[in-house]
Design a protein around this motif. Sequence first.
Motif, PDB file in Angstrom:
ATOM      1  N   THR A  12       0.854  -1.171  -0.103  1.00 37.64           N
ATOM      2  CA  THR A  12      -0.247  -0.061  -0.123  1.00 37.64           C
ATOM      3  C   THR A  12       0.830   1.364   0.008  1.00 37.64           C
ATOM      4  O   THR A  12       0.506   2.334  -0.702  1.00 37.64           O
ATOM      5  CB  THR A  12      -0.935   0.005   1.286  1.00 37.64           C
ATOM      6  N   CYS A  27      -6.107   3.224   0.818  1.00 39.34           N
ATOM      7  CA  CYS A  27      -7.223   2.437   1.761  1.00 39.34           C
ATOM      8  C   CYS A  27      -8.664   2.831   1.515  1.00 39.34           C
ATOM      9  O   CYS A  27      -9.420   1.965   1.447  1.00 39.34           O
ATOM     10  CB  CYS A  27      -6.916   2.495   3.281  1.00 39.34           C
ATOM     11  N   ARG A  30      -9.561   1.494  -1.862  1.00 37.87           N
ATOM     12  CA  ARG A  30      -9.536   0.231  -1.852  1.00 37.87           C
ATOM     13  C   ARG A  30     -11.111  -0.325  -1.421  1.00 37.87           C
ATOM     14  O   ARG A  30     -11.793  -1.094  -1.808  1.00 37.87           O
ATOM     15  CB  ARG A  30      -8.623  -0.412  -1.078  1.00 37.87           C
ATOM     16  N   ARG A  37      -6.799  -2.805  -8.775  1.00 36.21           N
ATOM     17  CA  ARG A  37      -7.088  -3.917  -8.308  1.00 36.21           C
ATOM     18  C   ARG A  37      -6.153  -4.283  -7.435  1.00 36.21           C
ATOM     19  O   ARG A  37      -5.006  -4.340  -7.125  1.00 36.21           O
ATOM     20  CB  ARG A  37      -7.194  -4.934  -9.679  1.00 36.21           C
ATOM     21  N   VAL A  38      -6.698  -4.960  -6.127  1.00 31.18           N
ATOM     22  CA  VAL A  38      -5.970  -5.291  -5.261  1.00 31.18           C
ATOM     23  C   VAL A  38      -6.174  -6.959  -4.838  1.00 31.18           C
ATOM     24  O   VAL A  38      -6.980  -7.522  -5.335  1.00 31.18           O
ATOM     25  CB  VAL A  38      -6.499  -4.931  -3.832  1.00 31.18           C
ATOM     26  N   THR A  39      -5.015  -7.501  -4.526  1.00 31.93           N
ATOM     27  CA  THR A  39      -4.755  -8.824  -4.045  1.00 31.93           C
ATOM     28  C   THR A  39      -4.593  -9.152  -2.650  1.00 31.93           C
ATOM     29  O   THR A  39      -3.527  -8.541  -2.135  1.00 31.93           O
ATOM     30  CB  THR A  39      -3.738  -9.718  -4.864  1.00 31.93           C
ATOM     31  N   TRP A  40      -5.553  -9.788  -2.094  1.00 32.39           N
ATOM     32  CA  TRP A  40      -5.231 -10.066  -0.498  1.00 32.39           C
ATOM     33  C   TRP A  40      -4.526 -11.347  -0.396  1.00 32.39           C
ATOM     34  O   TRP A  40      -4.764 -12.438  -0.844  1.00 32.39           O
ATOM     35  CB  TRP A  40      -6.539 -10.166   0.239  1.00 32.39           C
ATOM     36  N   PRO A  46      -3.025  -6.448   2.228  1.00 35.47           N
ATOM     37  CA  PRO A  46      -3.241  -6.166   0.721  1.00 35.47           C
ATOM     38  C   PRO A  46      -1.923  -6.067  -0.179  1.00 35.47           C
ATOM     39  O   PRO A  46      -0.813  -5.413   0.203  1.00 35.47           O
ATOM     40  CB  PRO A  46      -4.067  -5.044   0.725  1.00 35.47           C
ATOM     41  N   ARG A  47      -1.930  -6.437  -1.450  1.00 34.83           N
ATOM     42  CA  ARG A  47      -0.899  -6.217  -2.230  1.00 34.83           C
ATOM     43  C   ARG A  47      -1.426  -5.793  -3.714  1.00 34.83           C
ATOM     44  O   ARG A  47      -2.667  -6.123  -4.053  1.00 34.83           O
ATOM     45  CB  ARG A  47      -0.008  -7.533  -2.315  1.00 34.83           C
ATOM     46  N   TYR A  48      -0.747  -5.105  -4.567  1.00 36.13           N
ATOM     47  CA  TYR A  48      -1.003  -4.636  -5.585  1.00 36.13           C
ATOM     48  C   TYR A  48      -0.082  -5.089  -6.742  1.00 36.13           C
ATOM     49  O   TYR A  48       0.973  -4.744  -6.573  1.00 36.13           O
ATOM     50  CB  TYR A  48      -1.053  -3.179  -5.931  1.00 36.13           C
TER      51      TYR A  48
END
Length: 62
Positions: A12, A27, A30, A37-40, A46-48
């Motif tokens: 983030t 945040c 998000r 788009r975020v990957t959890w 969270p990562r992008y």
Amino acid sequence: MNVKEFERLLTTAEVAKIVQVSPSTLCRWRQQGVGPRVTWLSRSIPRYAATDVEKWLQKAAA
């Protein structure tokens, strides 16, 4: 599969710095579903993907 085949995931703080907003703004985006788009990785991580951030910036600039 080789580790080099995986795209680097951004934090983030890293994405906030790239788009020049505070991490809290990212945040909020998000939570509203308006940011990149975020990957959890877990409930609190969270990562992008860099390509997703780039695509989102291009779309926002259009």
